[in-house]
Structure formats: structure tokens, C-alpha cells
Design a protein around this motif. Sequence first.
Motif, PDB file in Angstrom:
ATOM      1  N   GLU A  66       0.842  -1.200   0.000  1.00 20.02           N
ATOM      2  CA  GLU A  66       0.000   0.000   0.000  1.00 20.02           C
ATOM      3  C   GLU A  66       0.873   1.244   0.000  1.00 20.02           C
ATOM      4  O   GLU A  66       1.714   1.399   0.887  1.00 20.02           O
ATOM      5  N   CYS A  67       0.674   2.118  -0.956  1.00 24.09           N
ATOM      6  CA  CYS A  67       1.433   3.375  -0.937  1.00 24.09           C
ATOM      7  C   CYS A  67       0.830   4.426  -1.852  1.00 24.09           C
ATOM      8  O   CYS A  67       0.020   4.130  -2.729  1.00 24.09           O
ATOM      9  N   VAL A  68       1.224   5.656  -1.603  1.00 22.20           N
ATOM     10  CA  VAL A  68       1.014   6.767  -2.529  1.00 22.20           C
ATOM     11  C   VAL A  68       2.393   7.379  -2.776  1.00 22.20           C
ATOM     12  O   VAL A  68       3.317   7.184  -1.981  1.00 22.20           O
ATOM     13  N   GLY A  69       2.518   8.111  -3.891  1.00 18.42           N
ATOM     14  CA  GLY A  69       3.827   8.674  -4.152  1.00 18.42           C
ATOM     15  C   GLY A  69       3.861   9.525  -5.407  1.00 18.42           C
ATOM     16  O   GLY A  69       2.813   9.940  -5.932  1.00 18.42           O
ATOM     17  N   VAL A  70       5.062   9.767  -5.861  1.00 16.67           N
ATOM     18  CA  VAL A  70       5.283  10.630  -7.014  1.00 16.67           C
ATOM     19  C   VAL A  70       5.946   9.814  -8.118  1.00 16.67           C
ATOM     20  O   VAL A  70       6.927   9.086  -7.876  1.00 16.67           O
ATOM     21  N   VAL A  71       5.380   9.939  -9.316  1.00 14.10           N
ATOM     22  CA  VAL A  71       5.926   9.175 -10.438  1.00 14.10           C
ATOM     23  C   VAL A  71       7.373   9.609 -10.687  1.00 14.10           C
ATOM     24  O   VAL A  71       7.671  10.813 -10.783  1.00 14.10           O
ATOM     25  N   GLU A  72       8.249   8.611 -10.777  1.00 12.84           N
ATOM     26  CA  GLU A  72       9.674   8.854 -10.994  1.00 12.84           C
ATOM     27  C   GLU A  72      10.032   8.637 -12.467  1.00 12.84           C
ATOM     28  O   GLU A  72      10.792   9.394 -13.051  1.00 12.84           O
TER      29      GLU A  72
END
Lengths: 339, 339
Positions: free
Chosen positions: B60-66
Amino acid sequence: MRATTIHGTRDIRVSDVPDPTIEVPTDAVVRVVAGCICGSDLWPYRGENAITPGDTIGHECVGVVEEVGSAVTSFRPGDFVVVPFDHCDNTCPHCLAGAQSGCVNLGFTASGQAEYTRVTQAEGSLVKTDGMPDEGLIPSLLTLADVFPTGWHAAVSAGVREGGTAVVVGDGAVGLFGVLSASLMGAERVIAMSRHQPRQELARAFGATDIVAERDQEGVDAVLELTDGVGADAVLECVGTNQSMNTAFRIARPGARVGMVGVPHGVDLPLYPIMFRKNVALAGGMAPTRKYLPELLDRVLEGGIDPGRVFDLTVPLDEVADGYRAMDERRAIKVLVQP
Amino acid sequence: MRATTIHGTRDIRVSDVPDPTIEVPTDAVVRVVAGCICGSDLWPYRGENAITPGDTIGHECVGVVEEVGSAVTSFRPGDFVVVPFDHCDNTCPHCLAGAQSGCVNLGFTASGQAEYTRVTQAEGSLVKTDGMPDEGLIPSLLTLADVFPTGWHAAVSAGVREGGTAVVVGDGAVGLFGVLSASLMGAERVIAMSRHQPRQELARAFGATDIVAERDQEGVDAVLELTDGVGADAVLECVGTNQSMNTAFRIARPGARVGMVGVPHGVDLPLYPIMFRKNVALAGGMAPTRKYLPELLDRVLEGGIDPGRVFDLTVPLDEVADGYRAMDERRAIKVLVQP
């Protein structure tokens, strides 16, 4: 009266038993005009369900009201009625929610292959016709006591939708009514899994668009091939064995529903690998016959369908044991019994 | 990168592992802004599921596209995204039918408690926000990766209806989101079965109208008493044990559905006595997260609900093992992990 009784494995007799009577004010007594043998009668017949020797057997019939209890106000002697195999008051919270087979006053027809039968909860259970029906209509009306609503319940429980693909597992009478029901509900494709030629023919007459004769892995492969690898939108499980139930789950597409109406015997469900991982639901059970009766009776009376075709053998009550043998040996699809 | 790894029963470490990379054109790599620990991570943690020592854990996570693969056109580096734990192409026949967790190209987040994670099927799976969200919104957005859609799926699968009675079995984070979901769907009565006071409080905050602290027969009796003997219209089974599943079936009214989202472990279903005789269906399974994301994201952004409240403990990645211990010992409801 004379009634069909069971005395042991494959021991069906016609015996003299006490006439049914009005025991409580909600009862009615119906003179049986036609009864029939159900696939589920074969479980005790084959010794796979426990019995009490001498018990009456048979739970499907139509007939004429002979007597009603004081709480029964909508029916009177002389009315021609369909007797649902499962009796309900049609007023309890479960009935009002459409779960009549879970009625708090649930009862069952106990002598459908006999001269008379007692209907508990007659007011809530019975459905009558306007006057006496034509004799030619009796077989079709008789299917309304159990086998047609049960096939219909399989289709409802499986979530058959217009334009979808429905697969029916089982070519007994209930399976054939599953085919008819899915077809009437507008499924674009109705695949009947059947190995027996007379049943394949009736399935086609009832609306099957495809027949799959293979079983087990070959049957699963055949259904997947017919559906471009996708599987069925709705699966009607009309047998109740471990083999048929597992076939049903394996042909279901993710998110589909299996609608069961065959009494499960020795079934081990694929809970994790299919139900959980593929989100294939299992719904259904004992049909709420009374719920569907008004609509199905209308369909029978309107014509255009001929559900009575399912009876490919008729026997007089005295020869009911021959009827059981014919169904047990799959020589007959469904047997009508004339008292 | 640094990532949470599992090495044996109750042996959680933070290890250096290879950075995830674009392996096929449908991939994306996401820099994790926040991850969390799932109740289902506790199964391998407790030694009840097999593991490969050294494997990463956390989905489970949220984040920023790399970085994105060449087939990913709707996302670019810098986008803030919710990463559904189950990845799907959202174009196959199963996805188009709303069964995204049965996608033919199904994949899973494998390093949600880490610095980076690879998203297979990024185009079909990811959902982005307009710009970077406020930091205060991150916990609520993080619930969208699994726990909120999973609770929502329990409610959908159980057939929660406006005005009905829903009972939630299980007061883990998923169960609490089952409460929130049933409440948002308009159930008039939402009964949470919970023995733990902090969870009871959160259940009430999420919309529970009644709390039943009893278990087993006493719990069943309490629910039946609250519903005038009728039982629940919809049951959300959010645990997956034999005990919880059987409680779920016993509190369901005839014709109701049990919506399951807890991975079943050692469950023996009451197939004949309840499912068949009472027509209680079993639906649900692994949540089609992507299906619900647009609607649930809107609900989070609109405000009025605060799903992020479920996180009652936050740990830096280096102390993730403490987070597992806190959840294992039920000292924390759900643990947020900051890389």
C-alpha cells in the motif's frame, strides 16, 4: 387415501395412509390432480439421504381445494391451485423481503404423489387459476410447483442479464428449466452442459444456443473456447455434486455468480483459489417458489412456452415405482404421476 | 534503495535492495511518499503464510511518479499518484466488466514500505491528483491504495442498500472502512462488532449506529436482538477466519449476502444449513481497487470524511519493525510508514 411411500433404498410402494386433515386454521387440504417425481426424490430413493420407512414422499402437485381452515379466506373448495412445494405465510419479514423459502412459518408438501395433500400456510402459499384449466395445460401448471421456479431461481441467483452468457450445469429437469429461464430473461447465449441426446433436444427447444457435451476439464475448456477465454457471466448450478459445483466455478468469469439450486452433497467449495481470487460469488438455495409464481403462472397462461414438455413419462399412481426406476436410470427426464 | 523485508516469523528488517526499474513498457516507478502496513501483512509476519526470506513486503502506498515506460501516456514524472495494491490494465474483458482484480494482466505492488515501488500496468492502474496534495491529506489518500476500497468492496459485495441494516464483522482497519462505506451508502443501521474501545470509537466516528462487543453465540444473539430477530440485510466479513465467517452467516437474514474481503484461512462454510436453506449468498474477494478509485478519490477530496484517522501510529521506515509489532499486538489500528 392411497399415497406413495418409501421403505428403503429403491423401495417405493403405494400404501393406504390416513387422509390429511385440517390440523390448524391456516391449513388447506387439496385433492391432487397431478403430481410428479423430483430429482431430489432420488436422493432418498438411492439411499443417500436418511428416511423413516413408511413415510410418504413427493412434494410437487397441482389440484383442487377440498377443504380450508378458518384462517384461509382467499380459497374455497373447488378452486384449482398450484401448490408450491415450500409453503410460506407470505407476510413475515423474510417473505416480505422476497425470501419466502426462509419464512418463519415454512412448511412443505408431504404427499404430492398421492390422492390428497395438506398445505400448511394455504393463504400465503397457494395460487389459483380462473376456473378449471384445460387438461392439456395441467403438465405445464404442474411444473410451477417446484421445477420451473427452481430453475428460475437458479437464473435469478446467478444474475442472468439481458445480452449476457449463461451456462447451465446439469441437464436434469431443473437444469432444463434453468435454460428456459435464462432464455426468457434475455441471455444472448445459453450454453447447456448435457451429454444426453433427448435432453439436448429439450434444452434447444427451451432456448439453449449451444450444447457442451464434455465434462470436467474438457467441459471447462469447451466453455472457455465458446466464450473467447472469458468464461460465463452467469452460471446455473443445477446438480449439487462436488464435480458439478467445481465445474460451475471454473467456467465462471471473474466477478460472476454461481446460482445454486441443487441440494449440495459432499461439496468442497474452491473458496480461496476461485471465490476469493476471482470474486466468483455463490448465491441461491431452496427456491422461494411463491415469490415467482404469479409471474410464471402468467407466462404459462400466455402460451408461447410449453414447460409441460419436460414430462416424457406419465404413470398412474399405482405404478409410481416404475416412474422412480425410469428417472433413476435416466430413461425419463421427469415423470408425471396421476392419482 | 531501502525497503522493508521479511526474513522469518516476526522478523522484519529494513534492507538495501536493488532499485525497481522499468522492466516492460507498461511499467512505472513511483517514489513512495507514504506507505502503510496491512492486516494481511500480519499473516506472513505471524508465520501463517509461506515466505521467501529476504523478500520485500508491503503493498500500500502513494507517491510521485519517478519514471514511466513507453506505453504509459497519461502519467509523467512528478505526478502525485495513488497506487492500487492490485494493478490492472483496465482494458481487458474482466476489467471492462468491473472485475479489475481478475485482470488478465494482474500485478501487485511489491515494495510499498520502501523508497520506491514498481507499478506494472501503470496506465490502467494509477490515479493522480491535480498537483501535489496538502500534506494533511496524505494519510486519507493513502487509504485509497487498499484499505478503503477493500472496505467499500465488502459493502458492495454484501449488497448494502439505503435504509437497510448492515453488520460489520471485524474491527480491523478494513472492518472500520466497511463501517464507513456502509454508512456512506446509506444503510440506516450500521452495527459494528468490536470489543476494543479505541476501535469502537473510530467505528462510531465512521458511522456505526450500534456496537456489539460480544462474540460467537452471544454476538449472534445480540445482533438478532437488535434486529427484532430478523438478522442483517447485509453482512461485511472483514476478517477471514472460520469463527468470523460463521458468525457472519449466522447473523444474516434469509436472502442476505455476506461480502467477504478478509483472505479466508481455514474456513469451513455452512453450505447446506445456512447458504442453501437460508439462501445466504457469499460474494466478494480481492477488491477491484481501480474500479472504485475515481469515486472514492472524489469523496476524499470533497472532504466531510476523514479516512486518514485510521492511522493511529506513524513510524519512519527505519522503525517499520516497531510498526509491525504494534499492529500484531493490536496496540495500533493501522500504521503509516514514512520512507
